[in-house]
Motif scaffolding. Structure first.
Motif, PDB file in Angstrom:
ATOM      1  N   ALA A  26      41.331  37.486  38.382  1.00 39.10           N
ATOM      2  CA  ALA A  26      42.381  37.998  37.492  1.00 39.10           C
ATOM      3  C   ALA A  26      42.337  39.517  37.421  1.00 39.10           C
ATOM      4  O   ALA A  26      43.372  40.178  37.266  1.00 39.10           O
ATOM      5  CB  ALA A  26      42.242  37.398  36.099  1.00 39.10           C
ATOM      6  N   GLY A  27      41.144  40.084  37.523  1.00 38.77           N
ATOM      7  CA  GLY A  27      41.007  41.535  37.492  1.00 38.77           C
ATOM      8  C   GLY A  27      41.605  42.232  38.697  1.00 38.77           C
ATOM      9  O   GLY A  27      41.912  43.425  38.631  1.00 38.77           O
ATOM     10  N   THR A  28      41.793  41.491  39.800  1.00 42.07           N
ATOM     11  CA  THR A  28      42.444  42.099  40.978  1.00 42.07           C
ATOM     12  C   THR A  28      43.958  42.093  40.835  1.00 42.07           C
ATOM     13  O   THR A  28      44.658  42.673  41.671  1.00 42.07           O
ATOM     14  CB  THR A  28      42.052  41.354  42.266  1.00 42.07           C
ATOM     15  N   GLN A  29      44.477  41.403  39.825  1.00 40.32           N
ATOM     16  CA  GLN A  29      45.899  41.380  39.457  1.00 40.32           C
ATOM     17  C   GLN A  29      46.843  40.955  40.591  1.00 40.32           C
ATOM     18  O   GLN A  29      47.781  41.673  40.939  1.00 40.32           O
ATOM     19  CB  GLN A  29      46.311  42.744  38.903  1.00 40.32           C
ATOM     20  N   PRO A  30      46.621  39.770  41.160  1.00 35.29           N
ATOM     21  CA  PRO A  30      47.579  39.274  42.161  1.00 35.29           C
ATOM     22  C   PRO A  30      48.935  39.030  41.503  1.00 35.29           C
ATOM     23  O   PRO A  30      49.013  38.422  40.432  1.00 35.29           O
ATOM     24  CB  PRO A  30      46.958  37.941  42.620  1.00 35.29           C
ATOM     25  N   PRO A  31      50.023  39.467  42.106  1.00 32.03           N
ATOM     26  CA  PRO A  31      51.343  39.317  41.484  1.00 32.03           C
ATOM     27  C   PRO A  31      51.728  37.863  41.182  1.00 32.03           C
ATOM     28  O   PRO A  31      52.460  37.603  40.220  1.00 32.03           O
ATOM     29  CB  PRO A  31      52.291  39.929  42.522  1.00 32.03           C
ATOM     30  N   HIS A  32      51.254  36.905  41.985  1.00 34.80           N
ATOM     31  CA  HIS A  32      51.637  35.512  41.783  1.00 34.80           C
ATOM     32  C   HIS A  32      50.719  34.775  40.806  1.00 34.80           C
ATOM     33  O   HIS A  32      50.985  33.612  40.478  1.00 34.80           O
ATOM     34  CB  HIS A  32      51.651  34.758  43.114  1.00 34.80           C
ATOM     35  N   LEU A  33      49.676  35.436  40.323  1.00 34.68           N
ATOM     36  CA  LEU A  33      48.789  34.779  39.365  1.00 34.68           C
ATOM     37  C   LEU A  33      49.455  34.758  37.996  1.00 34.68           C
ATOM     38  O   LEU A  33      49.822  35.795  37.454  1.00 34.68           O
ATOM     39  CB  LEU A  33      47.442  35.501  39.282  1.00 34.68           C
ATOM     40  N   ALA A  34      49.578  33.545  37.417  1.00 34.90           N
ATOM     41  CA  ALA A  34      50.324  33.403  36.167  1.00 34.90           C
ATOM     42  C   ALA A  34      49.452  33.035  34.973  1.00 34.90           C
ATOM     43  O   ALA A  34      49.854  33.270  33.830  1.00 34.90           O
ATOM     44  CB  ALA A  34      51.417  32.347  36.339  1.00 34.90           C
ATOM     45  N   ALA A  35      48.265  32.442  35.194  1.00 34.80           N
ATOM     46  CA  ALA A  35      47.401  32.044  34.082  1.00 34.80           C
ATOM     47  C   ALA A  35      46.061  31.588  34.633  1.00 34.80           C
ATOM     48  O   ALA A  35      45.969  31.126  35.784  1.00 34.80           O
ATOM     49  CB  ALA A  35      48.034  30.917  33.258  1.00 34.80           C
ATOM     50  N   ILE A  36      45.015  31.692  33.810  1.00 33.92           N
ATOM     51  CA  ILE A  36      43.692  31.198  34.204  1.00 33.92           C
ATOM     52  C   ILE A  36      43.107  30.335  33.084  1.00 33.92           C
ATOM     53  O   ILE A  36      43.287  30.620  31.906  1.00 33.92           O
ATOM     54  CB  ILE A  36      42.709  32.339  34.560  1.00 33.92           C
ATOM     55  N   CYS A  37      42.403  29.265  33.496  1.00 33.36           N
ATOM     56  CA  CYS A  37      41.667  28.410  32.569  1.00 33.36           C
ATOM     57  C   CYS A  37      40.205  28.425  33.006  1.00 33.36           C
ATOM     58  O   CYS A  37      39.823  27.725  33.949  1.00 33.36           O
ATOM     59  CB  CYS A  37      42.221  26.991  32.573  1.00 33.36           C
ATOM     60  N   VAL A  38      39.412  29.237  32.328  1.00 36.85           N
ATOM     61  CA  VAL A  38      38.002  29.414  32.688  1.00 36.85           C
ATOM     62  C   VAL A  38      37.179  28.405  31.887  1.00 36.85           C
ATOM     63  O   VAL A  38      36.919  28.592  30.706  1.00 36.85           O
ATOM     64  CB  VAL A  38      37.525  30.847  32.393  1.00 36.85           C
ATOM     65  N   TRP A  39      36.759  27.331  32.530  1.00 39.87           N
ATOM     66  CA  TRP A  39      36.028  26.258  31.850  1.00 39.87           C
ATOM     67  C   TRP A  39      34.534  26.451  32.114  1.00 39.87           C
ATOM     68  O   TRP A  39      34.050  26.233  33.209  1.00 39.87           O
ATOM     69  CB  TRP A  39      36.498  24.902  32.364  1.00 39.87           C
ATOM     70  N   GLU A  40      33.822  26.884  31.098  1.00 41.97           N
ATOM     71  CA  GLU A  40      32.380  27.124  31.187  1.00 41.97           C
ATOM     72  C   GLU A  40      32.044  28.034  32.387  1.00 41.97           C
ATOM     73  O   GLU A  40      31.347  27.631  33.313  1.00 41.97           O
ATOM     74  CB  GLU A  40      31.613  25.803  31.253  1.00 41.97           C
ATOM     75  N   GLY A  41      32.539  29.242  32.312  1.00 44.37           N
ATOM     76  CA  GLY A  41      32.329  30.189  33.400  1.00 44.37           C
ATOM     77  C   GLY A  41      31.798  31.515  32.894  1.00 44.37           C
ATOM     78  O   GLY A  41      32.366  32.103  31.977  1.00 44.37           O
ATOM     79  N   TRP A  42      30.722  31.993  33.513  1.00 45.98           N
ATOM     80  CA  TRP A  42      30.133  33.255  33.085  1.00 45.98           C
ATOM     81  C   TRP A  42      31.042  34.435  33.401  1.00 45.98           C
ATOM     82  O   TRP A  42      31.971  34.330  34.197  1.00 45.98           O
ATOM     83  CB  TRP A  42      28.748  33.442  33.694  1.00 45.98           C
ATOM     84  N   HIS A  43      30.718  35.575  32.802  1.00 49.67           N
ATOM     85  CA  HIS A  43      31.599  36.744  32.796  1.00 49.67           C
ATOM     86  C   HIS A  43      30.862  37.984  33.298  1.00 49.67           C
ATOM     87  O   HIS A  43      31.387  38.785  34.048  1.00 49.67           O
ATOM     88  CB  HIS A  43      32.081  36.926  31.345  1.00 49.67           C
ATOM     89  N   ASP A  44      29.614  38.119  32.862  1.00 55.04           N
ATOM     90  CA  ASP A  44      28.769  39.279  33.144  1.00 55.04           C
ATOM     91  C   ASP A  44      27.637  38.817  34.060  1.00 55.04           C
ATOM     92  O   ASP A  44      26.780  38.038  33.669  1.00 55.04           O
ATOM     93  CB  ASP A  44      28.221  39.810  31.817  1.00 55.04           C
ATOM     94  N   ASN A  45      27.622  39.299  35.300  1.00 58.27           N
ATOM     95  CA  ASN A  45      26.685  38.810  36.301  1.00 58.27           C
ATOM     96  C   ASN A  45      25.235  39.069  35.924  1.00 58.27           C
ATOM     97  O   ASN A  45      24.342  38.306  36.308  1.00 58.27           O
ATOM     98  CB  ASN A  45      26.993  39.461  37.660  1.00 58.27           C
ATOM     99  N   TYR A  46      24.986  40.095  35.158  1.00 64.82           N
ATOM    100  CA  TYR A  46      23.617  40.425  34.762  1.00 64.82           C
ATOM    101  C   TYR A  46      23.220  39.658  33.501  1.00 64.82           C
ATOM    102  O   TYR A  46      22.246  38.899  33.502  1.00 64.82           O
ATOM    103  CB  TYR A  46      23.511  41.935  34.513  1.00 64.82           C
ATOM    104  N   ARG A  47      23.971  39.817  32.425  1.00 60.06           N
ATOM    105  CA  ARG A  47      23.561  39.322  31.108  1.00 60.06           C
ATOM    106  C   ARG A  47      23.770  37.825  30.918  1.00 60.06           C
ATOM    107  O   ARG A  47      23.040  37.189  30.162  1.00 60.06           O
ATOM    108  CB  ARG A  47      24.318  40.088  30.008  1.00 60.06           C
ATOM    109  N   ASP A  48      24.771  37.248  31.590  1.00 63.02           N
ATOM    110  CA  ASP A  48      25.160  35.868  31.285  1.00 63.02           C
ATOM    111  C   ASP A  48      24.337  34.814  32.009  1.00 63.02           C
ATOM    112  O   ASP A  48      24.450  33.630  31.672  1.00 63.02           O
ATOM    113  CB  ASP A  48      26.635  35.640  31.649  1.00 63.02           C
ATOM    114  N   GLY A  49      23.546  35.192  32.999  1.00 61.96           N
ATOM    115  CA  GLY A  49      22.831  34.128  33.696  1.00 61.96           C
ATOM    116  C   GLY A  49      21.693  34.549  34.589  1.00 61.96           C
ATOM    117  O   GLY A  49      20.749  33.791  34.792  1.00 61.96           O
ATOM    118  N   ASN A  50      21.757  35.743  35.134  1.00 58.76           N
ATOM    119  CA  ASN A  50      20.763  36.111  36.134  1.00 58.76           C
ATOM    120  C   ASN A  50      19.573  36.873  35.572  1.00 58.76           C
ATOM    121  O   ASN A  50      18.447  36.714  36.053  1.00 58.76           O
ATOM    122  CB  ASN A  50      21.428  36.918  37.247  1.00 58.76           C
ATOM    123  N   ARG A  51      19.801  37.710  34.543  1.00 63.37           N
ATOM    124  CA  ARG A  51      18.697  38.439  33.909  1.00 63.37           C
ATOM    125  C   ARG A  51      18.927  38.450  32.398  1.00 63.37           C
ATOM    126  O   ARG A  51      19.520  39.370  31.861  1.00 63.37           O
ATOM    127  CB  ARG A  51      18.571  39.856  34.475  1.00 63.37           C
TER     128      ARG A  51
END
Length: 581
Positions: A159-184
């Motif tokens: 979604a952050g790359t902003q594809p013109p055809h992207l209309a909505a996202i449903c993030v079901w149990e998905g991490w956000h921050d690669n460092y803080r949310d799961g790896n360290r």
């Protein structure tokens, strides 16, 4: 490479191995499930590494069996022939006028290339897949992203790359921050990725070929027609664990693989799990709060990591969201409250409730202070005292008096401790717990572990530096950009983030905070294991911090001391929700 094959089957028009060419010449492969006949339809897309042709049961046998036994509606009204790990079942979506697309990510399944998760190249690939789908004749030009875990987390970045055809996202149990949310967690390396790559990704890497499984439906090899040698496979993938072990601090490596929330402008449904400590829960809350979209909703549930997505309730919520934003249905979604919670009670009982914001505006933030004699109480201890524990041991537990009435705690939690270490560092593991009147601990079926405690938080003391602009009393924000070793036996005040939770504590029960030097262990015995996970579950599922290279005993194996008295604060800040009048 095999050519795409089209057929009509089970009420769908299916294109197997549809090629999607990337800008660097790599051709990814996708399966496309369409309604039969002419027309243009909205698209539900997933992009990920688990092998689009691998049947759910073949790859995740114990998880499949549990879902069938415990959540029968998740596997009802479908033949389950096309069931696949963590993505939508096309038999539940295509009849309602959706095109479902599953893309094997670069280097995985039937898509060739170098297997490197979550990097910029993967984000570019996802962008191009979305734009390809949005411009096909069978597409109405609106693409929605949906899926669990990996298929959820990469939606934030796509979604952050902003594809013109992207209309909505449903993030079901998905991490956000690669460092803080799961790896360290708090700076401490989690070994989940090491075992995850070994057991869930290498097994479906492109090139495993005839050593891997075949699709139940097509009979084709899940990992592509070619078979590569072990050396070729090794050279064609990143070793995630080694890369993260080599990077203790927050570097560009992690930033590249994290969401850019200020660029997320499409409608968002962020669905989290109260029991998702270790990988996903934090990401769903932080993603919901940080996304720049003006149209965003938060849903939080309990239960296992996979089943709620496929249940009638889960599919209904997803379809309401996508029907509104991809089909333009005036179904009232835009008028619903922004937060939908399944409020958690002991005994795996959940009560649905709608709210307007997160954290809840009516929250009564209250401190419970740690005290000598292992007490957790509303008043601060003025007694000069020290309590010490083995810095890699079970630590200390502080208990409240029995509650005088049913008491709800819902929201993020912050803690503050005054500690010293006999060495130059210390890892702290904080666990919020609840005990019944007979002192038996109350745990829940977490996303993975069946004995998950109420809430958890972590901090490496040398990572104590805070960002004052981002920190909140209930959610300290550590920068992880500067290692600050401890002076042995010197006292330091630490602020520690504990991930959000929800629990209604019954009258007569006790709340507790454990301050430990290692991962939580459920005192009641084993939680078994899942076939796709390496370790036996002992309370934290696969989210352990047991790499001796990251936690060398000579640094982390000393003595940790909590200091009480004037000028020293030791408390947990809790989000009490007043009872309805």
């Amino acid at each position: 490479m095999a050519q795409e094959v089209a057929e009509i089957k089970d009420g769908m028009q299916i294109i197997w191995d549809q090629p999607i060419a990337m800008d660097d010449g790599v051709v990814l492969r996708a399966d496309v499930f369409c309604p039969i006949g002419e027309g243009s339809y909205p698209v539900i897309m997933t992009y990920g590494p688990y092998g689009k042709g691998l049947h759910f049961e073949d790859g995740y046998k114990t998880a499949w069996d549990r879902m069938c036994a415990e959540d029968p509606d998740a596997v009802s009204n479908t033949s389950n022939k096309y069931a696949n790990w963590e993505v939508v079942d096309p038999e539940k979506w295509v009849p309602d006028g959706y095109v479902v697309i599953r893309v094997d990510s670069r280097g995985a399944g039937r898509s060739p290339g170098y297997l490197c998760h979550n990097n910029d190249r993967e984000q570019q690939d996802y962008y191009q897949c979305i734009e390809w789908a949005g411009s096909q004749a069978w597409s109405n030009g609106k693409v929605g992203l949906n899926g669990i875990s990996y298929y959820g987390a990469n939606q934030w970045r796509a979604a952050g790359t902003q594809p013109p055809h992207l209309a909505a996202i449903c993030v079901w149990e998905g991490w956000h921050d690669n460092y803080r949310d799961g790896n360290r967690h708090g700076g401490i390396l989690c070994t989940f990725r090491k075992h995850w790559q070994d057991m869930q990704v290498k097994t479906v890497q492109h090139g495993v070929g005839d050593r891997g499984r075949r699709s139940r439906v097509t009979g084709e090899l899940v990992c592509g027609p070619e078979t590569l040698s072990d050396d070729e496979l090794l050279a064609n993938r990143e070793n995630m664990h080694e890369e993260m072990l080599a990077r203790e601090m927050l570097t560009d490596y992690y930033l590249e693989r994290s969401a850019k929330p200020d660029r997320i402008k499409v409608p968002v449904l962020s669905a989290g799990n109260w029991g998702g400590a270790g990988l996903h829960a934090r990401g769903n809350f932080e993603g919901f709060l940080a996304a720049a979209s003006e149209q965003k909703w938060l849903e939080v549930h309990g239960g296992s990591h996979w089943a709620p997505f496929y249940t009638d309730r889960g599919v209904f919520i997803q379809k309401q969201f996508f029907d509104h934003f991809l089909k333009g249905h005036e179904n009232g979604w835009d008028e619903r409250p922004r937060v939908q919670l399944l409020v958690r009670h002991p005994g795996e009982r959940f009560v649905e409730r709608y709210e307007n914001e997160w954290p809840l505006a009516r929250t009564s933030w209250e401190k419970l202070h740690l005290a000598d004699l292992s007490e957790l109480r509303p008043t601060k201890s003025a007694v000069e005292k020290q309590l010490s524990f083995d810095a890699m041991g079970d630590g200390l537990t502080f208990l409240t008096e029995p509650t005088e009435s049913d008491t709800e705690i819902t929201g993020p939690i912050g803690a503050r401790l005054a500690i010293s270490s006999s060495t130059v560092d210390a890892d702290l593991f904080l666990v919020v717990r609840v005990f019944a009147p007979d002192m038996k601990e109350v745990t829940f079926q977490g996303a993975l572990d069946p004995h998950t405690p109420i809430a958890q938080g972590w901090l490496r003391a040398s990572h104590r530096k805070l960002d004052p602009k981002k920190s909140l009393p209930y959610r300290p924000w550590h920068t992880h950009d500067e290692k600050q070793p401890l002076e042995p036996d010197q006292i330091y005040q630490l602020d520690i983030e504990i991930w959000p939770t929800c629990i209604v504590i019954p009258k007569g029960y006790r709340l507790a905070l454990s301050v430990r030097g290692k991962d939580y262990v459920y005192p009641g015995g084993s939680g078994g294991r899942l076939s796709n996970m390496k370790n036996e579950f002992t309370g934290c599922g696969p989210f352990l911090h047991d790499d001796e290279n990251d936690r060398p005993p000579e640094v982390f194996g000393g003595t940790t001391t909590i200091h009480f008295g004037e000028g020293r604060e030791n408390y947990v800040l809790l989000p009490y929700i007043p009872a309805a009048s």
